[in-house]
Design a protein around this motif. Structure first.
Motif, short mmCIF file in Angstrom:
data_model
loop_
_atom_site.label_atom_id
_atom_site.label_comp_id
_atom_site.label_asym_id
_atom_site.label_seq_id
_atom_site.Cartn_x
_atom_site.Cartn_y
_atom_site.Cartn_z
N ALA A 1 -8.39 4.51 -15.95
CA ALA A 1 -8.56 5.90 -15.53
C ALA A 1 -7.34 6.38 -14.77
CB ALA A 1 -9.80 6.00 -14.65
N PRO A 2 -7.04 7.69 -14.82
CA PRO A 2 -5.94 8.25 -14.02
C PRO A 2 -6.25 8.11 -12.53
CG PRO A 2 -7.23 10.01 -14.96
CD PRO A 2 -7.74 8.75 -15.59
N LEU A 3 -5.22 8.03 -11.72
CA LEU A 3 -5.38 7.77 -10.30
C LEU A 3 -5.33 9.07 -9.49
CD1 LEU A 3 -5.60 5.60 -8.07
CD2 LEU A 3 -3.10 5.67 -7.93
N LEU A 4 -6.38 9.28 -8.66
CA LEU A 4 -6.42 10.41 -7.74
C LEU A 4 -5.87 9.96 -6.39
CD1 LEU A 4 -7.30 13.28 -6.94
CD2 LEU A 4 -9.56 12.33 -6.38
N THR A 5 -4.79 10.62 -5.94
CA THR A 5 -4.17 10.27 -4.66
C THR A 5 -4.45 11.28 -3.57
OG1 THR A 5 -2.12 11.39 -5.32
CG2 THR A 5 -2.31 9.04 -5.83
N GLY A 6 -4.98 12.44 -3.92
CA GLY A 6 -5.27 13.46 -2.92
C GLY A 6 -5.37 14.84 -3.55
N THR A 7 -5.47 15.85 -2.70
CA THR A 7 -5.62 17.23 -3.18
C THR A 7 -4.41 17.69 -3.97
OG1 THR A 7 -6.99 17.72 -1.25
CG2 THR A 7 -6.12 19.59 -2.45
N ASP A 8 -3.23 17.16 -3.63
CA ASP A 8 -2.02 17.62 -4.30
C ASP A 8 -2.02 17.33 -5.80
OD1 ASP A 8 -1.98 14.93 -3.76
OD2 ASP A 8 0.20 14.82 -3.55
N ASN A 9 -2.72 16.27 -6.25
CA ASN A 9 -2.74 15.99 -7.69
C ASN A 9 -4.16 16.05 -8.27
OD1 ASN A 9 -3.86 13.51 -6.82
ND2 ASN A 9 -2.93 12.42 -8.54
N TYR A 10 -5.06 16.73 -7.53
CA TYR A 10 -6.45 16.76 -7.98
C TYR A 10 -6.60 17.51 -9.31
CZ TYR A 10 -11.35 18.00 -8.39
OH TYR A 10 -12.62 18.19 -8.87
N ASN A 11 -5.99 18.67 -9.43
CA ASN A 11 -6.12 19.45 -10.66
C ASN A 11 -5.62 18.65 -11.87
OD1 ASN A 11 -7.26 21.70 -9.43
ND2 ASN A 11 -5.25 22.63 -9.00
N TRP A 12 -4.48 17.98 -11.69
CA TRP A 12 -3.97 17.12 -12.77
C TRP A 12 -4.96 16.00 -13.07
CZ3 TRP A 12 -2.97 11.87 -12.23
CH2 TRP A 12 -2.36 11.24 -13.31
N TRP A 13 -5.49 15.35 -12.00
CA TRP A 13 -6.42 14.23 -12.17
C TRP A 13 -7.70 14.67 -12.86
CZ3 TRP A 13 -11.36 13.53 -10.30
CH2 TRP A 13 -11.91 12.25 -10.44
N LYS A 14 -8.20 15.84 -12.51
CA LYS A 14 -9.47 16.29 -13.07
C LYS A 14 -9.38 16.46 -14.58
CE LYS A 14 -13.01 19.87 -12.55
NZ LYS A 14 -13.39 21.12 -11.85
N GLY A 15 -8.29 17.10 -15.02
CA GLY A 15 -8.11 17.26 -16.46
C GLY A 15 -7.95 15.93 -17.17
N ARG A 16 -7.17 15.02 -16.57
CA ARG A 16 -6.97 13.71 -17.19
C ARG A 16 -8.27 12.90 -17.21
NH1 ARG A 16 -2.11 11.28 -17.36
NH2 ARG A 16 -3.32 9.73 -18.54
N MET A 17 -9.06 13.00 -16.13
CA MET A 17 -10.31 12.23 -16.07
C MET A 17 -11.33 12.75 -17.08
SD MET A 17 -12.03 9.75 -14.89
CE MET A 17 -11.20 9.15 -13.44
N GLU A 18 -11.40 14.05 -17.27
CA GLU A 18 -12.31 14.60 -18.29
C GLU A 18 -11.94 14.08 -19.67
OE1 GLU A 18 -11.90 18.78 -17.68
OE2 GLU A 18 -13.70 18.91 -16.44
N THR A 19 -10.65 14.01 -19.94
CA THR A 19 -10.20 13.47 -21.23
C THR A 19 -10.55 11.99 -21.35
OG1 THR A 19 -8.36 15.05 -21.25
CG2 THR A 19 -8.20 13.17 -22.72
N PHE A 20 -10.36 11.27 -20.25
CA PHE A 20 -10.65 9.84 -20.25
C PHE A 20 -12.15 9.58 -20.48
CE2 PHE A 20 -11.81 5.93 -17.99
CZ PHE A 20 -10.94 5.02 -18.58
N LEU A 21 -13.01 10.36 -19.81
CA LEU A 21 -14.46 10.17 -19.94
C LEU A 21 -14.99 10.62 -21.29
CD1 LEU A 21 -15.56 11.39 -16.39
CD2 LEU A 21 -15.36 9.02 -17.18
N SER A 22 -14.30 11.58 -21.91
CA SER A 22 -14.80 12.12 -23.18
C SER A 22 -14.68 11.13 -24.33
CB SER A 22 -14.05 13.42 -23.52
OG SER A 22 -12.68 13.15 -23.77
N ARG A 23 -14.07 9.99 -24.12
CA ARG A 23 -14.02 8.98 -25.17
C ARG A 23 -15.43 8.54 -25.57
NH1 ARG A 23 -10.82 4.08 -23.11
NH2 ARG A 23 -12.29 4.42 -21.39
N ASP A 24 -16.33 8.61 -24.59
CA ASP A 24 -17.74 8.31 -24.87
C ASP A 24 -18.56 9.52 -24.42
OD1 ASP A 24 -20.36 7.37 -25.04
OD2 ASP A 24 -19.80 5.34 -24.45
#
Length: 333
Positions: free
Chosen positions: A14-37
Motif C-alpha cells: 500500500a502507498p505510505l501516508l506520512t501526514g496531511t501534506d501527502n494525504y490527497n496523493w495517498w487517498k487517490g493511490r489507496m483507492e486504486t490499491f484497494l480497488s484490486r478487490d
C-alpha cells in the motif's frame, strides 16, 4: 527517505501516508490499491459484512458458512492494507479502531476536516477551477499539471464536473494567440466526449508551432537588423568622408579670411601711424617741437641770437644786420 518504501508502486504494498501534506496523493493511490478487490473496497466504503442469527444477533464465527467467512475476512484485509500504508504517528492515532471503514472515515476527518470544512475546501477548489488561466510564461504542459491537481482534489471531495464543461474551461484558459486551434477544437464533433488530457495534447502541439513561428520571425528580424547595420555603417563612412572634406574646405576659408583680415589690420595701423606721424610733424614747430605755431612764429627763434653757419651767410647778413635788429625790436613791442 526513511518513511517511504522503495517498492511504493508495487501492486503488493500500500502507498505510505506520512501526514496531511501527502494525504490527497495517498487517498487517490489507496483507492486504486484497494480497488484490486471490489469486495475489499466495498467494506471500506460501506463497512464490514455482518451476518445475524434468528434472534437478530451477530452470528458466532463457528456458525458462519464458508462463504460468509470469506466475506467477513475482507474487513481484516482492508485493515491490514491501511496499517501497512501508515507511518507510526498515523498508526498510533487509529490502532484502536475495529473496522476499515472507521479508519477511512477517521483519516478523512483528521486530514480533510469536518463536513463544514469540506464545504469550504470544495468552494475554494471550485473558485480555482473557475479562475483557471494559463499564467504568463507558463507552458501548456505546466498548466496541465496544475489543472489536473485541481480536478483530482474536486473528485476526492465528491465533486464530479461534466467532461464537456472541463474541456470548455481548458479552451477558455489559453491566450488569444491560440484562437485558431480553439476554434478548430470547438467545432469538433467529439469535444463533449474528448478527454481533457487530449485537449491539452492538441494545445501543446499548437504551442510548438507558435514557438517555431516565433523563432523564424526572430531570425528574419535579426538578419534584417544586420543588413541595416551594414548599410548604415557604409553610409556613415561615406557621410564622414564628405563631412571631413567639407570641414577642411571650411577651415581653409576661415584661415584665408583670418589672414586677409590680419593684413588689412596691419595696413591700417601702418597707414594710421604714418598719417599720425605726418600730421604731427606738419603741425609741430620745427624749432621747439610744440604744436600751435610754425617756426617763423616760434618765440625761441625770435629771442635767439643770430648765428651764421657759413662765411657766405655772414657776408650776406652784414647788409641786413641793421634792418633785422630794428625789425626784432618792433616785433618785441
Amino acid at each position: 527517505m526513511a518513511d517511504n518504501y522503495p517498492e511504493e508502486k508495487s501492486d503488493y504494498r500500500a502507498p505510505l501516508l506520512t501526514g496531511t501534506d501527502n494525504y490527497n496523493w495517498w487517498k487517490g493511490r489507496m483507492e486504486t490499491f484497494l480497488s484490486r478487490d471490489p469486495l475489499v473496497l466495498r467494506v471500506v466504503q460501506k463497512g464490514p459484512y455482518v451476518f445475524l442469527d434468528k434472534d437478530g444477533k451477530d452470528k458466532d464465527i463457528d456458525d458462519l458458512t464458508s462463504d460468509e467467512l470469506i466475506k467477513v475476512g475482507y474487513n481484516g484485509k482492508a485493515k491490514n492494507s491501511f496499517m501497512n500504508g501508515l507511518n507510526q504517528a498515523e498508526h498510533d492515532k487509529l490502532s484502536s479502531l475495529k473496522s476499515a471503514k472507521e479508519i477511512w472515515d477517521a483519516l478523512e476527518t483528521y486530514h480533510e476536516g469536518s463536513t463544514s470544512l469540506k464545504k469550504v475546501k470544495l468552494s475554494n477548489l471550485m473558485n480555482e477551477f473557475g479562475n483557471f488561466k494559463l499564467r504568463e510564461g507558463e507552458t501548456i504542459k505546466e498548466s496541465q499539471a496544475r489543472f489536473q491537481v485541481n480536478i483530482n482534489a474536486l473528485e476526492r471531495l465528491g465533486k464530479n464536473i461534466p467532461q464537456d464543461e472541463i474541456n470548455m474551461k481548458v479552451l477558455s484558459a489559453v491566450p488569444f494567440i491560440y484562437e485558431p486551434e480553439v476554434t478548430y477544437l470547438e467545432s469538433s464533433s467529439n469535444l463533449d466526449t474528448m478527454d481533457h488530457l487530449s485537449v491539452f495534447v492538441e494545445l501543446e502541439q499548437f504551442e510548438t508551432k507558435i514557438h517555431e513561428s516565433k523563432m523564424e520571425s526572430v531570425k528574419a528580424l535579426v538578419d534584417k537588423m544586420k543588413n541595416l547595420a551594414l548599410h548604415s555603417s557604409s553610409k556613415l563612412t561615406s557621410d564622414a568622408e564628405s563631412e571631413s572634406d567639407e570641414e577642411l574646405a571650411l577651415m581653409s576659408r576661415k584661415i584665408k579670411k583670418m589672414i586677409e583680415k590680419r593684413n588689412k589690420l596691419k595696413k591700417g595701423k601702418a597707414f594710421g601711424a604714418k598719417r599720425e606721424s605726418r600730421d604731427s610733424k606738419d603741425d609741430a614747430c620745427f624749432e621747439c617741437g610744440k604744436k600751435g605755431h610754425f617756426k617763423r612764429d616760434c618765440y625761441k627763434l625770435k629771442n635767439k641770437p643770430k648765428q651764421l653757419a657759413t662765411s657766405r651767410d655772414r657776408k650776406k647778413s652784414k647788409a641786413l644786420l641793421t634792418w633785422s635788429d630794428d625789425e626784432d625790436s618792433a616785433s618785441d613791442d
